[in-house]
Design an enzyme around this catalytic site. Sequence first.
Site, PDB file in Angstrom:
ATOM      1  N   ARG A  45      33.730 -32.934  56.809  1.00  0.00           N
ATOM      2  CA  ARG A  45      33.676 -31.893  55.779  1.00  0.00           C
ATOM      3  C   ARG A  45      34.954 -31.822  54.947  1.00  0.00           C
ATOM      4  O   ARG A  45      34.941 -31.402  53.816  1.00  0.00           O
ATOM      5  CB  ARG A  45      33.338 -30.536  56.416  1.00  0.00           C
ATOM      6  CG  ARG A  45      31.853 -30.430  56.753  1.00  0.00           C
ATOM      7  CD  ARG A  45      31.534 -29.270  57.635  1.00  0.00           C
ATOM      8  NE  ARG A  45      32.038 -29.468  58.992  1.00  0.00           N
ATOM      9  CZ  ARG A  45      31.894 -28.590  59.975  1.00  0.00           C
ATOM     10  NH1 ARG A  45      31.284 -27.445  59.748  1.00  0.00           N
ATOM     11  NH2 ARG A  45      32.357 -28.853  61.186  1.00  0.00           N
ATOM     12  N   LYS A 102      27.924 -28.898  74.300  1.00  0.00           N
ATOM     13  CA  LYS A 102      27.292 -28.189  75.441  1.00  0.00           C
ATOM     14  C   LYS A 102      26.680 -26.858  75.028  1.00  0.00           C
ATOM     15  O   LYS A 102      25.664 -26.436  75.585  1.00  0.00           O
ATOM     16  CB  LYS A 102      28.270 -27.976  76.602  1.00  0.00           C
ATOM     17  CG  LYS A 102      29.417 -27.040  76.306  1.00  0.00           C
ATOM     18  CD  LYS A 102      30.708 -27.752  76.400  1.00  0.00           C
ATOM     19  CE  LYS A 102      31.704 -27.159  75.444  1.00  0.00           C
ATOM     20  NZ  LYS A 102      32.837 -27.985  75.171  1.00  0.00           N
ATOM     21  N   GLY A 131      33.195 -34.350  80.635  1.00  0.00           N
ATOM     22  CA  GLY A 131      33.859 -35.379  79.816  1.00  0.00           C
ATOM     23  C   GLY A 131      33.656 -36.786  80.340  1.00  0.00           C
ATOM     24  O   GLY A 131      32.534 -37.280  80.404  1.00  0.00           O
ATOM     25  N   LYS A 202      27.924 -25.479  80.830  1.00  0.00           N
ATOM     26  CA  LYS A 202      27.816 -26.765  81.539  1.00  0.00           C
ATOM     27  C   LYS A 202      26.954 -26.604  82.796  1.00  0.00           C
ATOM     28  O   LYS A 202      26.128 -27.469  83.115  1.00  0.00           O
ATOM     29  CB  LYS A 202      29.212 -27.280  81.888  1.00  0.00           C
ATOM     30  CG  LYS A 202      30.010 -27.683  80.643  1.00  0.00           C
ATOM     31  CD  LYS A 202      31.470 -27.934  80.981  1.00  0.00           C
ATOM     32  CE  LYS A 202      32.249 -28.336  79.739  1.00  0.00           C
ATOM     33  NZ  LYS A 202      33.703 -28.338  79.962  1.00  0.00           N
ATOM     34  N   GLY A 299      39.535 -33.145  76.977  1.00  0.00           N
ATOM     35  CA  GLY A 299      40.476 -33.953  76.201  1.00  0.00           C
ATOM     36  C   GLY A 299      39.739 -35.024  75.424  1.00  0.00           C
ATOM     37  O   GLY A 299      38.637 -35.424  75.779  1.00  0.00           O
TER      38      GLY A 299
HETATM   39  N1  HSE Z   1      37.433 -27.262  76.716  1.00  0.00           N
HETATM   40  C1  HSE Z   1      36.708 -27.934  77.724  1.00  0.00           C
HETATM   41  C2  HSE Z   1      37.470 -27.879  79.023  1.00  0.00           C
HETATM   42  C3  HSE Z   1      36.462 -29.389  77.412  1.00  0.00           C
HETATM   43  O1  HSE Z   1      38.606 -27.418  79.048  1.00  0.00           O
HETATM   44  O2  HSE Z   1      36.933 -28.321  80.018  1.00  0.00           O
HETATM   45  C4  HSE Z   1      35.256 -29.624  76.612  1.00  0.00           C
HETATM   46  O3  HSE Z   1      34.105 -29.185  77.277  1.00  0.00           O
END
Ligand code: HSE
Length: 426
Positions: A45, A102, A131, A202, A299
């Site tokens: 964007r 998610k 991740g 999650k 990350g």
């Molecule tokens: N911000 C998330 C975490 C990573 O700290 O696990 C992406 O889901």
Amino acid sequence: MKTLKIGVCGVGNVGGAVLENLANSPDIVEENGGVRIEIIQVGARKGKSVVPYDLDVVTDLMEVARNPKIDVLVELIGGCDLAKDLIEEAIKNGKHIVTANKALIATHGDELFELAKENKVQIGFEASVAGGTPVIKALREGLVANKVNWFAGILNGTTNFILSKMSENQSSFKDALKEAQDLGLAEADPTMDIDGTDAAQKASILSALAFNTLYDFNSVSYEGIENVSPEDIVYAEQLEYSVKHIAYGSIVDGEVNVSAFPTFVPKGQLLSQVGQQMNALEIFCEEIGSTVYYGPGAGPKPTASAVIADLVDLSNGGWPVSDKKRNKNNFAKEDNQNFGRYFNLNVINQAGAIAKLSSVFADSQISIEALIQKETKTNNKENIYVPVVIISGPLTEIEAIQLKNNLELMEETSDSVKQFRIYNAI
Ligand code: HSE
């Protein structure tokens, strides 16, 4: 060699890492995965200035969704509104989807998977949970021959990082959060990491795969780590626990409970040893017992690794598509999992106060497993409140809240009473 033609929408932390990986070291994926991944178009964007590669960049993301040269749309913009429209448009244009989103899967997963099925395309979402640690692959492929009874895990890297730093380095919550943000672990707005939303989303995705529930984030009960203080961490250490944010899912007699709460984990348990920004997930199956998955869950690089793994899978035909209709009625009406509890409260230093306190537990038939009350060192001990910590026997969430309310109603207690779960392997 086969080629897979992709469009990438979103060039933030994760999108940037995907482009970097594919632009700088495509040979690793070609050698390991047997596919050449060609980036046909990038949707950003903010325009070309934020993409440091010689690629076709467009600011209208819908152009990517409709581009006839693209096989797969990689959605890395996050959020639910534009991301949903974009994915729907891409699916209707016959494109497979790979996403790390998610929030979107946990909220609109059923709708999106249905649309994908109608249009004969697939959705890869490995990057949405844990991740770089392949837990979705474990659930939808590796464990396909088993019935999952329960899972328990650390699913948010930011909160695990914060709790680990508070415990190991006595860092303040604020300093630890700042460090997590500097490492790119936390979300742009870390509220959803801290308040438990991210882990709950999650957990909701895992429960859909493990127990065939709807993708229904609203059915997950959860709480964040805002109320975990340095004192709680010190008490946890004294009592031989680590404080972790633990997501649980279980199915008992067809009834599913999914939750994510700060939890005191006994030092002997594997999950208590998971430090830094690491994620870990234990999945218990009826047939084979426990399998455990451990690795980086937050990350840019770990998330990009999962996105690319999905792309390679898609080039090989994607994933098994379950024929089962999602079960609409298998969430428990209320969270009825039993956990021991840690209570932290202030009690007035007068004769009989602890006796009254313990009678509140006795009246509800709840056992006190451990109790710490430190001596106050002041000379004038009248009307002084002293901190008391109690480890109780097992209680459901509702029972624990009821007991907490009863303790708060006592004349001998001050302020509010805190309670956290104690981990038990279900
Ligand atoms: N911000 C998330 C975490 C990573 O700290 O696990 C992406 O889901």
